[in-house]
Design a protein around this motif. Sequence first.
Motif, PDB file in Angstrom:
ATOM      1  N   LYS A 181     -13.405  32.372 -42.908  1.00 48.83           N
ATOM      2  CA  LYS A 181     -12.456  33.596 -42.401  1.00 48.83           C
ATOM      3  C   LYS A 181     -11.911  33.165 -40.920  1.00 48.83           C
ATOM      4  N   PHE A 182     -10.715  33.847 -40.697  1.00 51.56           N
ATOM      5  CA  PHE A 182     -10.068  33.760 -39.345  1.00 51.56           C
ATOM      6  C   PHE A 182     -10.139  35.152 -38.823  1.00 51.56           C
ATOM      7  N   ARG A 183     -10.433  35.431 -37.529  1.00 54.56           N
ATOM      8  CA  ARG A 183     -10.282  36.341 -36.779  1.00 54.56           C
ATOM      9  C   ARG A 183      -9.695  36.398 -35.609  1.00 54.56           C
ATOM     10  N   VAL A 184      -8.634  37.437 -35.339  1.00 50.87           N
ATOM     11  CA  VAL A 184      -7.729  36.981 -34.143  1.00 50.87           C
ATOM     12  C   VAL A 184      -8.471  37.410 -33.057  1.00 50.87           C
ATOM     13  N   ILE A 185      -8.345  37.009 -31.965  1.00 52.92           N
ATOM     14  CA  ILE A 185      -9.147  37.067 -30.675  1.00 52.92           C
ATOM     15  C   ILE A 185      -8.240  37.335 -29.631  1.00 52.92           C
ATOM     16  N   VAL A 199      -4.754  33.670 -30.582  1.00 50.85           N
ATOM     17  CA  VAL A 199      -5.859  32.853 -30.443  1.00 50.85           C
ATOM     18  C   VAL A 199      -6.618  33.308 -31.577  1.00 50.85           C
ATOM     19  N   LEU A 200      -7.043  32.134 -32.318  1.00 50.26           N
ATOM     20  CA  LEU A 200      -7.948  32.500 -33.602  1.00 50.26           C
ATOM     21  C   LEU A 200      -9.326  31.968 -33.634  1.00 50.26           C
ATOM     22  N   TYR A 202     -12.240  30.789 -36.121  1.00 54.07           N
ATOM     23  CA  TYR A 202     -12.438  30.518 -37.708  1.00 54.07           C
ATOM     24  C   TYR A 202     -13.877  30.170 -37.829  1.00 54.07           C
ATOM     25  N   THR A 203     -14.431  30.934 -38.744  1.00 53.72           N
ATOM     26  CA  THR A 203     -15.769  30.354 -39.029  1.00 53.72           C
ATOM     27  C   THR A 203     -16.174  30.166 -40.586  1.00 53.72           C
ATOM     28  N   ASN A 204     -17.007  29.343 -40.637  1.00 58.75           N
ATOM     29  CA  ASN A 204     -17.310  28.668 -42.147  1.00 58.75           C
ATOM     30  C   ASN A 204     -18.811  28.707 -42.039  1.00 58.75           C
ATOM     31  N   GLY A 205     -19.506  29.688 -42.732  1.00 59.32           N
ATOM     32  CA  GLY A 205     -20.860  29.556 -42.684  1.00 59.32           C
ATOM     33  C   GLY A 205     -21.370  29.838 -41.302  1.00 59.32           C
ATOM     34  N   ASN A 206     -22.118  29.173 -40.552  1.00 60.63           N
ATOM     35  CA  ASN A 206     -22.685  29.102 -39.223  1.00 60.63           C
ATOM     36  C   ASN A 206     -21.878  28.419 -38.395  1.00 60.63           C
ATOM     37  N   ASP A 207     -20.953  27.718 -38.930  1.00 64.02           N
ATOM     38  CA  ASP A 207     -19.781  26.707 -37.881  1.00 64.02           C
ATOM     39  C   ASP A 207     -18.849  27.725 -37.349  1.00 64.02           C
ATOM     40  N   LYS A 208     -18.451  27.649 -36.271  1.00 59.73           N
ATOM     41  CA  LYS A 208     -17.363  28.399 -35.560  1.00 59.73           C
ATOM     42  C   LYS A 208     -16.320  27.154 -34.880  1.00 59.73           C
ATOM     43  N   VAL A 209     -15.222  27.818 -34.949  1.00 56.33           N
ATOM     44  CA  VAL A 209     -14.059  26.885 -34.405  1.00 56.33           C
ATOM     45  C   VAL A 209     -13.083  27.966 -33.504  1.00 56.33           C
ATOM     46  N   LEU A 210     -12.852  27.611 -32.446  1.00 55.97           N
ATOM     47  CA  LEU A 210     -11.993  28.267 -31.558  1.00 55.97           C
ATOM     48  C   LEU A 210     -10.604  27.651 -31.437  1.00 55.97           C
ATOM     49  N   LEU A 211      -9.553  28.187 -31.805  1.00 58.77           N
ATOM     50  CA  LEU A 211      -8.277  27.652 -31.561  1.00 58.77           C
ATOM     51  C   LEU A 211      -7.317  28.281 -30.785  1.00 58.77           C
ATOM     52  N   MET A 212      -7.081  27.708 -29.635  1.00 59.42           N
ATOM     53  CA  MET A 212      -6.511  28.269 -28.371  1.00 59.42           C
ATOM     54  C   MET A 212      -4.807  28.290 -28.091  1.00 59.42           C
ATOM     55  N   GLY A 213      -4.318  27.635 -29.161  1.00 58.55           N
ATOM     56  CA  GLY A 213      -2.709  27.552 -28.995  1.00 58.55           C
ATOM     57  C   GLY A 213      -2.653  27.144 -27.450  1.00 58.55           C
ATOM     58  N   ASP A 214      -1.745  27.695 -26.686  1.00 65.82           N
ATOM     59  CA  ASP A 214      -1.323  27.352 -25.373  1.00 65.82           C
ATOM     60  C   ASP A 214      -1.785  28.406 -24.408  1.00 65.82           C
ATOM     61  N   ALA A 215      -2.633  29.194 -24.715  1.00 63.68           N
ATOM     62  CA  ALA A 215      -3.440  30.219 -24.171  1.00 63.68           C
ATOM     63  C   ALA A 215      -4.056  29.865 -22.898  1.00 63.68           C
ATOM     64  N   GLU A 216      -3.603  30.502 -21.665  1.00 65.67           N
ATOM     65  CA  GLU A 216      -4.151  29.988 -20.269  1.00 65.67           C
ATOM     66  C   GLU A 216      -5.182  30.821 -19.630  1.00 65.67           C
ATOM     67  N   ILE A 219      -5.691  34.366 -20.074  1.00 62.52           N
ATOM     68  CA  ILE A 219      -6.199  35.046 -21.266  1.00 62.52           C
ATOM     69  C   ILE A 219      -7.708  34.785 -21.772  1.00 62.52           C
ATOM     70  N   GLU A 220      -8.116  33.355 -20.996  1.00 62.79           N
ATOM     71  CA  GLU A 220      -9.317  32.892 -21.419  1.00 62.79           C
ATOM     72  C   GLU A 220     -10.337  34.111 -20.767  1.00 62.79           C
ATOM     73  N   ARG A 221     -10.076  34.537 -19.708  1.00 60.71           N
ATOM     74  CA  ARG A 221     -10.827  35.394 -18.949  1.00 60.71           C
ATOM     75  C   ARG A 221     -11.109  36.780 -19.929  1.00 60.71           C
ATOM     76  N   GLU A 222     -10.369  37.025 -20.830  1.00 64.46           N
ATOM     77  CA  GLU A 222     -10.340  38.463 -21.610  1.00 64.46           C
ATOM     78  C   GLU A 222     -10.842  38.029 -22.934  1.00 64.46           C
ATOM     79  N   LEU A 223     -10.938  37.072 -23.287  1.00 63.82           N
ATOM     80  CA  LEU A 223     -11.394  36.835 -24.696  1.00 63.82           C
ATOM     81  C   LEU A 223     -12.819  37.132 -25.235  1.00 63.82           C
ATOM     82  N   ASP A 224     -13.038  37.964 -25.938  1.00 63.04           N
ATOM     83  CA  ASP A 224     -14.363  38.259 -26.539  1.00 63.04           C
ATOM     84  C   ASP A 224     -14.941  37.350 -27.367  1.00 63.04           C
TER      85      ASP A 224
END
Length: 386
Positions: A181-185, A199-200, A202-216, A219-224
């Motif tokens: 599943k994807f979660r919009v963060i 910024v997305l 993506y989780t698959n089981g216990n694996d977690k992937v963070l896709l940042m686009g071009d966020a600077e 935005i990084e300071r605000e991400l949960d």
Amino acid sequence: MVKIYNLKLKVLVIISSVLILLSLSACTVKDIDAQSSTSNNSINNVQGSISSNKETSEISSLNESELHFIDTGNSDAILIKNNNKFALIDGGDNDDEERVVEYLKNQGVKELEYIFATHPHSDHIGGLDAVVNEIPVKKVYVSNGDSDSKTYSDFIYAMSNKGLSPSVPLLNSEFKLGNGKFRVISAANEKDPNNNSLVLEYTNGNDKVLLMGDAEEKIERELDVNDVDLLKVGHHGSRSSSSSSFIDKVNPKYAVILVGANNKYNHPHKETMDTLVSKNIEIHRSDECGHIVFKSSGNGLSVDCKDSTYTQSINNNTNNDKPEKKPITKPVVDNSIKDDIVYWTPNGKSYHSTKSCPALSRSKTIDYGTQAESGKYDPCDRCISN
């Protein structure tokens, strides 16, 4: 009397023999039944083991996810597959259309569950009009903001012709893809299109992937978000992203940088590489590996791309000397969009091709061939993207 006695004795002997035979026969039958039961239990155990292995294999297959970081040069195009369901995050630049469509078809993509267009810069959406024209798409999600560029118009027209209505996803909304599943963060609404990037997570089981686009960094300071396994580094490794505090927060094992060889922006910037290397993160770059494919089992990741040579050169330096720097090429000005004048903001980090660039303030004119060629300043990506 003797004869009668002998007769009785014979009868008793016969009866006793019969009883003994019957008893032996009963024991044999019990033994046979017991052996049969044991045999059946063994067969059942073997069959159960085979069935269990088959189920485990099927579960493992269902849980496996593939993350394809497509080599489109200094642009983003990411295909994610889970349980024969597909999602595309960005689609490369305008001249990547055929490459992206061909790659998707070679991976067996007959339909896309989702397209996520992280933001409207051409190096992220340039090939999406061709994708929409060639491959059926169920849902399209875009960032806040708008653009009057031809690239964005082509994308909008392609969706309209296919009856697609793009929408901006809500923060923390989730979208299933097979068993993942994807979660919009982040779905910010800033003046800067880079910081509007979807910024997305993506989780698959216990694996977690963070896709940042071009966020600077803002935005990084605000991400949960924290503790991911894989980070798609923001903005092609630009120094404007991947701050040290952010990397500490998300703490990835792997990092992917989508970047073109000898690109005009000198991506990835040394500051970003040094940050990633100092945190002992395994770095994989498309300019060194081409297409990068990660496989997620749901309980761990594997990758087909070697570590970055930059990482290796520093990790192999065992003395106290400073690590050998990777050669940096001088910025090349795109003369197709520049005249002989560029613009520069005092104390800024970039030079600009147009006075109307939203990133430019209190500008002063400089001669092309001085600051621009010196290598001290980078070309503004917003001027060129727009």
